[in-house]
Write an enzyme that holds these catalytic residues in place. Structure first.
Site, short mmCIF file in Angstrom:
data_model
loop_
_atom_site.label_atom_id
_atom_site.label_comp_id
_atom_site.label_asym_id
_atom_site.label_seq_id
_atom_site.Cartn_x
_atom_site.Cartn_y
_atom_site.Cartn_z
N ASN A 272 -0.76 1.61 6.03
CA ASN A 272 -0.01 0.59 5.32
C ASN A 272 0.58 -0.34 6.36
O ASN A 272 1.23 0.11 7.29
CB ASN A 272 1.12 1.25 4.50
CG ASN A 272 2.12 0.24 3.96
OD1 ASN A 272 1.75 -0.89 3.67
ND2 ASN A 272 3.36 0.65 3.84
N GLY A 273 0.31 -1.65 6.22
CA GLY A 273 0.83 -2.61 7.19
C GLY A 273 -0.27 -3.58 7.58
O GLY A 273 -1.29 -3.68 6.90
N TRP B 7 -3.08 -2.47 -1.59
CA TRP B 7 -2.81 -3.87 -1.95
C TRP B 7 -3.47 -4.67 -0.84
O TRP B 7 -2.98 -4.71 0.29
CB TRP B 7 -1.30 -4.10 -1.99
CG TRP B 7 -0.92 -5.45 -2.52
CD1 TRP B 7 -0.73 -5.79 -3.84
CD2 TRP B 7 -0.64 -6.63 -1.77
NE1 TRP B 7 -0.38 -7.10 -3.94
CE2 TRP B 7 -0.31 -7.66 -2.69
CE3 TRP B 7 -0.64 -6.94 -0.41
CZ2 TRP B 7 0.01 -8.95 -2.30
CZ3 TRP B 7 -0.33 -8.23 -0.02
CH2 TRP B 7 0.00 -9.22 -0.97
N HIS C 103 14.27 -36.09 -13.36
CA HIS C 103 13.69 -36.74 -12.17
C HIS C 103 12.24 -36.33 -11.96
O HIS C 103 11.81 -36.11 -10.84
CB HIS C 103 14.54 -36.44 -10.93
CG HIS C 103 15.94 -36.96 -11.06
ND1 HIS C 103 16.24 -38.29 -11.09
CD2 HIS C 103 17.12 -36.31 -11.23
CE1 HIS C 103 17.54 -38.46 -11.25
NE2 HIS C 103 18.10 -37.26 -11.35
N CYS D 46 0.84 -1.19 0.00
CA CYS D 46 0.00 0.00 0.00
C CYS D 46 0.88 1.26 0.00
O CYS D 46 1.99 1.23 0.53
CB CYS D 46 -0.94 0.12 1.20
SG CYS D 46 -2.03 -1.29 1.41
N LYS E 134 11.13 -13.62 -13.96
CA LYS E 134 10.83 -12.43 -14.78
C LYS E 134 9.68 -12.72 -15.73
O LYS E 134 8.74 -11.96 -15.84
CB LYS E 134 12.04 -12.05 -15.62
CG LYS E 134 13.03 -10.99 -15.30
CD LYS E 134 12.75 -9.83 -14.48
CE LYS E 134 12.14 -10.04 -13.16
NZ LYS E 134 12.70 -9.61 -11.96
N GLU F 269 6.22 -13.44 -13.84
CA GLU F 269 5.57 -12.34 -13.10
C GLU F 269 4.99 -11.28 -14.03
O GLU F 269 3.97 -10.70 -13.73
CB GLU F 269 6.48 -11.73 -12.03
CG GLU F 269 7.70 -10.99 -12.51
CD GLU F 269 8.57 -10.47 -11.35
OE1 GLU F 269 8.08 -10.27 -10.24
OE2 GLU F 269 9.78 -10.29 -11.58
N GLU G 196 16.05 -16.48 -12.09
CA GLU G 196 15.64 -15.09 -12.30
C GLU G 196 14.90 -14.95 -13.64
O GLU G 196 13.89 -14.26 -13.72
CB GLU G 196 16.88 -14.17 -12.24
CG GLU G 196 16.60 -12.70 -12.46
CD GLU G 196 15.63 -12.09 -11.46
OE1 GLU G 196 15.23 -12.75 -10.50
OE2 GLU G 196 15.24 -10.93 -11.69
N LYS H 290 5.64 -4.02 -5.34
CA LYS H 290 7.10 -3.93 -5.39
C LYS H 290 7.72 -4.04 -4.01
O LYS H 290 8.75 -4.66 -3.82
CB LYS H 290 7.51 -2.62 -6.04
CG LYS H 290 9.02 -2.58 -6.24
CD LYS H 290 9.41 -1.69 -7.36
CE LYS H 290 10.88 -1.83 -7.67
NZ LYS H 290 11.19 -3.09 -8.34
N ARG I 202 3.29 0.06 -5.21
CA ARG I 202 3.11 -0.56 -3.90
C ARG I 202 1.78 -1.29 -3.77
O ARG I 202 1.52 -1.97 -2.79
CB ARG I 202 3.20 0.51 -2.80
CG ARG I 202 4.50 1.26 -2.79
CD ARG I 202 4.51 2.26 -1.67
NE ARG I 202 4.51 1.60 -0.39
CZ ARG I 202 5.58 1.13 0.22
NH1 ARG I 202 6.75 1.28 -0.34
NH2 ARG I 202 5.49 0.54 1.39
#
Ligand code: G6P
Length: 616
Positions: free
Chosen positions: A102-103, A76, A512, A2, A493, A496, A489, A611, A27
């Site tokens: 926020n939190g 968020w 396997h 947020c 990338k 996402e 990575e 983010k 955010r």
């Protein structure tokens, strides 16, 4: 997550709040809202579900809302689904107190129950509404001022919060408080601002205060006072931000992600140069500004690298390099696991936390746990003054500049550079890397920015390939050693930003189980930059090909025989194999980006992501 903003001054507040929120959308972006007060009038609260553009449309970019004092929020969702009702700001029952948060308030149910017994009603599913009403409750019950009511609330709630609060009895004032979630205050002669992060206010002021944990602030036009939990006034140091405001704008690129991919040569060079020193015979690594001494490096017997997301992928790459170069055992841990697993830690070990934002809740908790256990901590962080940077014993800043796209690119590349430098410094201090080798390594590192730029010049080839695979359902990334870390990575990338299902596998492990997923046309990307294991990975690619897989190969110039096996081959310039991740990752970033663009996704703000992840 947020994002929070607040403004008090003599200009119309709503457009300023919306402008600030636009810079904080990374955010969270499932709903947004503002509360604005026009002198002694009642405060208007306007909210919208969806992206910030919905709120902008509702308010004619803020111009339809009168008043010079207000707070805003982009959400968020944690408690309560994304909806207009659950969007912030939230108001106390009689609208005496209005706040954005926020939190996460962990004991919000208990607080709700307490307040229900006092006759309060709740209209949303959020934890924030419990806090707003609790402040109101203390404010009225004890007939105390805003700071005391907020302080009492801070003592009563558990969890993390950054709060911006308006009281109907105090027009022209905004109160702020924080614990574990970021919040800053910006100041000019006639105005005061608050925000979750610097970019939100960078085009208004560069004079910033960082609010400490369990501190509060009272903002009026052109002034701010800070208080501790006892309600006593405290002095805080004013910081001048020297970032380039243009660096936080798109600068002609279609997306921040593409812009940030292109900023990598500069970001990598800046980070490298920040830690080099000429010693008469050439360059050497200079970690003086991080605070760690050579004796401490020498005494360290074990490294723990703890991080989340892409930063942990940097950790896996660093593990291969540091163990190889310095012969020190390195353990890489996901912060969310490390903090609860409580592994036995050796006393003379060093905990390295890697974080772009410096605010990731799990990484921060891991840092605190390590300190409690008596270990020294070194943070590799991008955001100056962030909580992790302030709490770590030693800080090695990366110089990526503000990174806006949710999917990290340039910060990841700078973190890699920081780790190479650490490896060289450890190797040298422990007598395993000679001065001559240090110079050679550093000379090689100096070539990386230009090599990255060369890869970027050829981006159209990747774009073409991405357009062919825009409809792919799945993609697999395989490699060994450092190449496997790069695969992690590359895979992240792509998934996402494009929402294509991807997985990264250690090439030897594929057979396997996972190889059963390979069918005709499945895209498999092999990364082969390490000569010692080149043939091994190549064999694994052949195994995939004979089961119908479509192969993309990624290797260093010179390995032309890969073209005989792969259907599409990408070559990156030659470099020391220890540093190959810095080059191999670039085509993979571009691939993820272009597949996402071809599929029409919101590249900079992928669904469900944020983010800066300030919740567990
Ligand atoms: C989020 C971001 C990732 C990032 C991770 C860790 O999930 O979307 O890109 O790698 O957090 O963030 P940090 O700020 O600690 O590097």
């Amino acid at each position: 997550m947020c994002g929070i903003v607040g403004y008090i001054g003599n200009e119309q507040a709503a457009p300023i709040l919306l402008d600030g929120l636009a810079k904080l959308e990374y955010r969270g972006y499932d709903s947004s809202g503002i509360a604005v007060r026009d002198n002694n009038e009642d405060t208007v609260v306007i909210k919208a579900k969806g992206k910030l553009s919905e709120l902008a449309e509702k308010t004619d970019n803020g111009s339809a809302v009168k008043g010079c004092c207000g707070i805003g929020h982009t959400r968020w969702a944690t408690h309560g689904a994304p909806s207009e009702t659950n969007a912030h700001p939230h108001v106390s029952n009689d609208r005496s107190v209005i706040a954005v948060h926020n939190g996460i308030i962990e004991n919000h149910t208990e607080i709700r129950e307490k307040l229900l017994r006092q006759g309060y009603v709740f209209r949303t599913q959020t934890d924030t509404e419990a806090v707003v009403n609790l402040i109101d409750y203390y404010y009225k019950k004890y007939n105390i001022g805003p700071i005391d009511a907020i302080a009492k609330t801070m003592v009563r709630v558990r969890g993390s919060y950054a709060l911006a609060i308006m009281f109907s009895d105090y027009p022209g004032e905004i109160y702020v408080a924080r614990k574990d979630s970021p919040l800053i205050v910006g100041i000019t002669e006639n105005a005061a601002y608050t925000a979750s992060d610097v970019p939100a206010i960078l085009n208004r002021t560069r004079q910033v205060y960082y609010i400490g944990n369990l501190e509060m602030g009272r903002l009026t036009a052109g002034n701010v006072e800070f208080y501790n939990l006892d309600g006593d006034l405290i002095e805080k140091e004013l910081t001048t931000i020297d970032w380039d405001a243009a660096a936080a704008e798109k600068g002609g690129y279609e997306h921040f992600m593409l812009k940030e991919i292109h900023e990598q040569p500069k970001a990598v060079r800046d980070t490298l140069h920040a830690y080099l020193k000429e010693n008469g015979k050439g360059n050497t690594v200079n970690l003086e500004k991080t605070g760690i001494s050579e004796e401490e490096i020498r005494a360290c017997s074990q490294l723990y690298i703890v991080a989340c997301g892409s930063a942990s992928h940097v950790g896996y790459t660093a593990q291969y390099i540091i163990e190889d170069m310095c012969r020190i055992p390195v353990r890489v841990e996901m912060a969310s696991e490390f903090r609860y697993r409580r592994p036995p830690l050796v006393r003379d070990g060093l905990v390295v936390i890697i974080s772009q934002s410096g605010e990731t809740a799990d990484s921060l908790a891991a840092l605190r746990h390590a300190k409690e256990e008596g270990l020294k901590t070194l943070a590799i962080v991008n955001v100056i003054g962030s909580t992790i940077a302030r709490e770590a014993d030693y800080v090695m800043y990366t110089y990526a500049g503000p990174e806006i796209a949710v999917a990290t690119t340039k910060a990841y590349s700078c973190q890699l550079i920081a780790c190479y430098l650490l490896a060289i410094a450890f190797g040298k201090a422990r007598g395993l890397v000679t001065e001559e080798c240090v110079s050679e390594y550093l000379e090689e590192l100096e070539t990386l920015p230009d090599k990255i730029a060369r890869i970027l010049e050829d981006k159209e080839r990747i774009q073409w390939f991405a357009s062919k695979f825009a409809n792919a359902q799945d993609a697999f990334f395989i490699g060994r050693g450092i190449d496997y870390a790069v695969c992690m990575e590359g895979s992240l990338k792509m998934k996402e930003v494009s929402y294509v299902h991807t997985e990264a596998y250690a090439a030897g492990e594929l057979k396997h189980g996972t190889i059963s997923l390979i069918e005709k046309g499945t895209l498999v990307i092999g990364v082969l930059t390490q000569s010692e294991i080149y043939e091994k990975t190549l064999s694994n690619m052949v195994e995939v090909k004979s089961r119908g897989g479509y192969l993309m190969g990624l290797t260093m110039s010179g390995n032309f025989n890969l073209e005989e096996t792969a259907d599409f081959t990408v070559f990156v310039p030659k470099t020391d194999e220890l540093f190959a991740a810095s080059l191999a990752v670039i085509p993979l970033q571009l691939l993820g980006y272009y597949i996402a663009v071809a599929r029409g996704q919101d590249v900079d703000k992928p669904r469900n992501l944020a983010k800066s992840v300030t919740v567990e």
